[in-house]
Structures are given as C-alpha cells and as structure tokens.
Design a protein around this motif. Structure first.
Motif, PDB file in Angstrom:
ATOM      1  N   LEU A 188       0.883  -1.235  -0.099  1.00 61.05           N
ATOM      2  CA  LEU A 188       0.090  -0.090   0.000  1.00 61.05           C
ATOM      3  C   LEU A 188       0.779   1.262   0.076  1.00 61.05           C
ATOM      4  CD1 LEU A 188      -2.753  -1.013   2.588  1.00 61.05           C
ATOM      5  CD2 LEU A 188      -2.937  -1.246   0.241  1.00 61.05           C
ATOM      6  N   VAL A 189       1.983   1.197   0.435  1.00 62.54           N
ATOM      7  CA  VAL A 189       3.039   2.381   0.650  1.00 62.54           C
ATOM      8  C   VAL A 189       4.002   2.303  -0.363  1.00 62.54           C
ATOM      9  CG1 VAL A 189       4.468   3.341   2.434  1.00 62.54           C
ATOM     10  CG2 VAL A 189       2.462   2.251   3.310  1.00 62.54           C
ATOM     11  N   VAL A 190       4.436   3.423  -0.906  1.00 62.92           N
ATOM     12  CA  VAL A 190       5.659   3.768  -1.621  1.00 62.92           C
ATOM     13  C   VAL A 190       6.783   3.912  -0.575  1.00 62.92           C
ATOM     14  CG1 VAL A 190       6.998   5.093  -3.276  1.00 62.92           C
ATOM     15  CG2 VAL A 190       4.334   4.363  -3.438  1.00 62.92           C
ATOM     16  N   THR A 191       7.589   3.059  -0.395  1.00 67.88           N
ATOM     17  CA  THR A 191       8.379   2.978   1.000  1.00 67.88           C
ATOM     18  C   THR A 191       9.435   4.085   0.773  1.00 67.88           C
ATOM     19  OG1 THR A 191       8.220   0.592   1.291  1.00 67.88           O
ATOM     20  CG2 THR A 191       9.742   1.762   2.378  1.00 67.88           C
ATOM     21  N   ASP A 192      10.247   4.386  -0.304  1.00 68.71           N
ATOM     22  CA  ASP A 192      10.765   5.510  -0.294  1.00 68.71           C
ATOM     23  C   ASP A 192      10.358   6.921  -0.062  1.00 68.71           C
ATOM     24  OD1 ASP A 192      12.907   3.848  -1.098  1.00 68.71           O
ATOM     25  OD2 ASP A 192      12.881   3.987  -3.458  1.00 68.71           O
ATOM     26  N   ASP A 193       9.180   7.165  -0.606  1.00 70.62           N
ATOM     27  CA  ASP A 193       8.349   8.205  -0.305  1.00 70.62           C
ATOM     28  C   ASP A 193       8.142   8.381   1.213  1.00 70.62           C
ATOM     29  OD1 ASP A 193       8.370   8.728  -2.876  1.00 70.62           O
ATOM     30  OD2 ASP A 193       6.206   8.529  -3.264  1.00 70.62           O
ATOM     31  N   LEU A 194       7.776   7.126   1.711  1.00 65.74           N
ATOM     32  CA  LEU A 194       7.455   7.233   3.519  1.00 65.74           C
ATOM     33  C   LEU A 194       8.710   7.574   4.168  1.00 65.74           C
ATOM     34  CD1 LEU A 194       5.860   6.966   6.019  1.00 65.74           C
ATOM     35  CD2 LEU A 194       6.557   4.553   5.564  1.00 65.74           C
ATOM     36  N   VAL A 195       9.974   7.189   3.708  1.00 62.41           N
ATOM     37  CA  VAL A 195      11.133   7.528   4.342  1.00 62.41           C
ATOM     38  C   VAL A 195      11.341   9.049   4.221  1.00 62.41           C
ATOM     39  CG1 VAL A 195      13.675   7.306   4.221  1.00 62.41           C
ATOM     40  CG2 VAL A 195      12.143   4.933   4.109  1.00 62.41           C
ATOM     41  N   LEU A 217      14.633   2.951   7.649  1.00 66.06           N
ATOM     42  CA  LEU A 217      13.442   3.067   8.569  1.00 66.06           C
ATOM     43  C   LEU A 217      13.803   2.433  10.102  1.00 66.06           C
ATOM     44  CD1 LEU A 217      10.313   1.437   6.529  1.00 66.06           C
ATOM     45  CD2 LEU A 217      10.755   3.651   7.371  1.00 66.06           C
ATOM     46  N   TRP A 218      14.723   1.451  10.027  1.00 62.36           N
ATOM     47  CA  TRP A 218      15.302   0.994  11.337  1.00 62.36           C
ATOM     48  C   TRP A 218      15.730   2.027  12.282  1.00 62.36           C
ATOM     49  CZ3 TRP A 218      13.915  -3.460  13.201  1.00 62.36           C
ATOM     50  CH2 TRP A 218      13.754  -4.624  12.129  1.00 62.36           C
ATOM     51  N   SER A 219      16.399   2.985  11.622  1.00 58.73           N
ATOM     52  CA  SER A 219      17.053   3.845  12.652  1.00 58.73           C
ATOM     53  C   SER A 219      16.404   5.440  12.764  1.00 58.73           C
ATOM     54  CB  SER A 219      18.764   4.256  12.082  1.00 58.73           C
ATOM     55  OG  SER A 219      18.424   4.814  10.618  1.00 58.73           O
ATOM     56  N   LEU A 220      15.478   5.448  12.203  1.00 55.87           N
ATOM     57  CA  LEU A 220      14.398   6.879  12.380  1.00 55.87           C
ATOM     58  C   LEU A 220      14.051   6.937  13.689  1.00 55.87           C
ATOM     59  CD1 LEU A 220      12.553   6.997   8.834  1.00 55.87           C
ATOM     60  CD2 LEU A 220      14.658   8.375   9.631  1.00 55.87           C
ATOM     61  N   PRO A 221      13.947   7.858  14.481  1.00 54.42           N
ATOM     62  CA  PRO A 221      13.698   8.089  15.904  1.00 54.42           C
ATOM     63  C   PRO A 221      12.288   8.089  15.990  1.00 54.42           C
ATOM     64  CG  PRO A 221      14.507  10.294  15.105  1.00 54.42           C
ATOM     65  CD  PRO A 221      14.663   9.141  13.940  1.00 54.42           C
TER      66      PRO A 221
END
Length: 317
Positions: free
Chosen positions: A229-236, A263-267
């Motif tokens: 459902l998500v464009v992951t690069d756009d979410l990042v 995504l793992w390191s985003l606070p």
C-alpha cells in the motif's frame, strides 16, 4: 483429496480432516506433485508465493483456502480467471489488530519511547504528553478489521472517519465513510492515519509522496494492511523531512525488512515484524476456521469467507 502448502510447521487440529480425506503436506518444491488430483488446497504458509508457479498442476482443484486475510499472494491472473473458489481467514485477526492500533496511538501520544529511553538511562525526565480524546483518526479500509479498529478508537474517545470504495453518511462504526477518491482531503484532517485496506490494483502504492504531503506535519501513520500500500521511499522521505511526525509499521514491501534499511534507525518510527494480529492462540483459531469450512465443503454447504476474486476481498454483507 486435500493438498496443504506448509513449511515445517503443519497446521494443528487436522485429525478430523485426515480421517475424512487423503491429505498431502508439501513445501514449495513439492507443491506441484501434491496438487495433482487434489480437490482442495490449504495455503497454511500464507507468505509463500509458491501457488502461482505450481498452479498448472492443479488438474482437479475446486477450492483454495488461505490462512490469512490478505489474498494477494494467491490472486494471480490464472487463479482470478479460474473457477476455483477462494476463501480466506477473515474474522480471526480483527480484535487483535484493533488492539495493536490503539496501542500504537497511545505509544505515540504518551511518548512511551522517550520514557523507556530515559528509564534505561536512569534519567528523571518530566514532560507533558498528548490526549487522544477528541483527536481525529482516518481508517483507510472499511472491512471487518477497519471496523474493529474504528470501534476501539471511538471507545477511547477519537473521532473516526473511514475511507472506502463508496461514501456513506450514516454508518454504524464510523462518523462517516468517505470515497477513496477523496482520500487526500481526508488525510489533511487526521491526527492518526491507519492503513488497513486490502492490496489490489486500485490500492497499490496509494500512500505515496502526494498522500504524505496531504497529511498534517503532526500526523502519525500506522500501516497494518499490506506493505504494498505504501511507496516506501516516499515514506522514508516524508519521515526524514518531517512532513509527518511518525509511523508505526507492521508490514513492508520487502519482508523481513533489510537490516540496512533507513527505517530501522529513524527515531520517529515503530517497527514490528508482521505480527499485529498474532495473538496467543491464533494458529489454532486459523485451523479451526479451515476445519469448519472443510466440513461445509464436504457437505456441499456454502463456505465462510468467500472472496470476490475481482475485488480481492470478501464483500461486506
């Protein structure tokens, strides 16, 4: 005869089925042989994509059941065009996923991540947190799971709008249901956006740069639907640029999420490994649903959870 696609973990509670029919258990490599002559297929390994390459061997198949709510892994063109009946496990995960979503809403509002970090550091860090009563949530997907989410969030004091195929003013679970064509307008009004829509041609990539740009900079995004459902690069990009305030993600385009993924390191991100619906006892519950449907199949009775293969989900009654 029944074929079962599974890995090492065979489904429980199959004694009644094994007493009534020949059952062939197979992994992905053995599925073509198991399908020859099989009337039914249980896709217990619901993350597997082994059905499509093996489907040509299904010379007698009349019914396929998948042990999940999402059916995109088995709804390839040949299956969609066939006469094979498709059922899913709708109804098993509704309450558990709703509880997970409420937990994420509270985790964001009450800033539990900072509290736990301060506790590990033995640091007394007093601060104010947010109320959730009176806040607005938009639930994208108005099937049984979306409705369970709406009821629980509403009980906690949130005003919950749904987004579905058709707009409705009067609805038992939502303040209102808006049409998917008005998605971006709805997103701009939400403090929490919950994605729980099925993955179809119409919904793939619906949460893209434009969708995140339509949200408030204080909004949090929660995905318990499908990673596609998500464009992951756009979410990042939206998270890094503070276009939105945070995300809780249980599903991803690629699973497991690669260890070097940003995504793992985003606070401002909460990550869980596709487990929002996996409560203690979920596997027996899945098996019980299938065993019940198998009895109906043998008796020539209507089955539970028949999927409309053109829509990609079980239509609302």
């Amino acid at each position: 005869m029944l074929a079962v696609l599974c890995a090492d973990d065979r489904p429980p509670l199959m004694a009644a089925v094994e007493a009534a029919a020949e059952v062939r258990y197979a992994d992905a490599a053995g599925l073509p042989a198991a399908l020859r002559g099989a009337d039914c297929l249980l896709v217990w390994d619901f993350l597997s994509r082994a059905v499509e390459p093996a489907f040509a061997a299904a010379d007698r198949l009349g019914w396929l059941h998948i042990a999940s709510t999402g059916v995109d892994n088995v709804l390839f063109p040949a299956m969609r065009q066939s006469d094979v009946l498709l059922t899913n496990s709708s109804g098993i995960f509704d309450g558990a996923i709703a509880e997970y979503v409420l937990g994420c809403v509270l985790a964001f509002a009450k800033d539990f991540r900072t509290t736990l970090t301060a506790q590990r550091e033995k640091r007394w860090y007093h601060r104010e947190t947010e109320r959730i009563a009176g806040r607005r949530a938009v639930v994208v997907g108005t099937g049984p799971i979306g409705r369970a989410i709406a009821r629980l969030l509403a009980a906690a004091g949130l005003q919950v709008t749904g987004v579905g195929r058709t707009a409705r003013v009067a609805d038992p679970d939502f303040v209102a249901v808006q049409a998917s064509s008005d998605l971006h307008k709805c997103l701009g009004e939400a403090d929490f956006v919950v994605a729980v829509a099925p993955l179809t041609d119409a919904t793939a990539g619906m949460f893209d740069k434009a969708a995140f740009g339509a949200m408030k900079p204080t909004a949090r995004f929660i995905n318990v639907g499908r990673g596609g459902l998500v464009v992951t690069d756009d979410l990042v990009e939206a998270l890094q640029g503070k276009v939105i305030a945070g995300a809780a993600l249980d599903v991803f385009e690629i699973e497991p999420l690669p260890v070097r993924h940003p995504l793992w390191s985003l606070p401002n991100v909460l990550i869980s490994p596709h487990m929002s619906g996996d409560f203690v006892g979920w596997l027996p519950a899945l098996a019980e649903l299938f065993v019940d449907n198998f009895g109906k199949w043998q008796a020539g009775m209507p089955l539970r959870n028949v999927v409309d293969k053109q829509l990609g989900y079980v239509p609302a009654r």
